[in-house]
Design an enzyme around this catalytic site. Sequence first.
Site: not given
Length: 322
Positions: A87, A163
Site C-alpha cells: 500500500c 494502511h
Amino acid sequence: MESAGDWCLIESDPGVFTQLIQKFGAKGVQVEEMWTIDDGIFENMRPVHGLIFLFKYLQDNEPPQPIVTDDRTEKIYFAKQVINNACATQAVISLLLNCNHPDVDIGPELTKLKEFSMSFDPKMRGLTLSNSHTIRTAHNSMAQQPIFEFDTKVATKDDDAYHFIGYMPIDGRLYELDGLRDGPIDHGAVAPEQDWLDVVRPIIMKRINVYTEGEIHFNLMALVSDRKMIYERQLQELINETQLISIQTTDVENEIQRLRMLIEYEDVKMARYKQEMIRRRHNYLPFIIMLLQILAEEKKLMPLYEKAKERALRKGTKKMKV
C-alpha cells in the site's frame, strides 16, 4: 488479497518515501512530513501535489463518498491493491502517475508502467504493478534489516493493521486513492479560486475523529516539488533581477543569503536521509553479540541486566499508580 510474498513493510518516514521515489527514477519531487494540519502549515511547501495518509485500518468501513465507476477511470490512474504490504508504494505511485505539473518528471520506468497499464481495469493495473520487478526491488530496498528472525505469525482480526492512501486534486475535483477500494473516491469539486488543501483538511480531520480518544497512530506526509530545485530557481531569478537593475539592497542580500541557507539545509537533509537508510539496512547483530561477550567476560553483563530490570519495574510501578 494475496499474501505478502516478498514485499516488505515500509516505514512511514519522509526520508524513506523520498528515496523510494528516487529509486523509481522520478525527479523533481520529494516527501515532507506534516506535524499538524492547521491553517498555514502548507505555505512553505507549495506546490503540494498530493497527501499520503497513514491510519489504522478498520474492517468493514464504508467509503465516505461515492466510488468513481464512470469513464473518469480511463483518465485517472487507479490500481487495486492485490498483495499485502504494497500500500505504501501504491499510494505514492498513484499520486505520481496522476500528477500533471512541470516540476515533476516521473521517469522512464513509471512512464512505461502507466502507458502499458492505463487501458487495464483497476485489478489488472494492480497485478501489473505488483509484478513489476523494478517496482518491487525499489520497494524492498527500503526495508529495515531484521536483527532476529521470528516464526511467521498468522494475523488475526484483533491485530492492528495500518494502511496508506493518497489524496490529490485531478481535473478540478478532489479524489481519495485507496487501493483497497474498487475505484477512486470522489470528494467533490474544487473551485478555481479555492485551495484544494482547504478542501481536504476537514476530510482528514473527520476521518481521524472516527477513532477513539487517545489514538495517535496517524501520519500525514505531503508530496511536494523538490525543495532544493525550488530554492535554486528562486535564487537564480533574484540574482538575474538584481543584475538587470544593477541595484542590490540589504533586503535582497538577506533574501539571497536565506535561500542559500535553505539550499544547504536541503543538501544536509538528503545526506542525513541516506545515512539513516544505511543504518536501517546495516546488520548490527555481530556487534551486539561481540558486545555481550565482552561484557560477560568482564563480569559486567549480569549487573547491567539487573539494573535494567529494576529500572523497568520502577517504570511499571509508576504507570500503575497513575
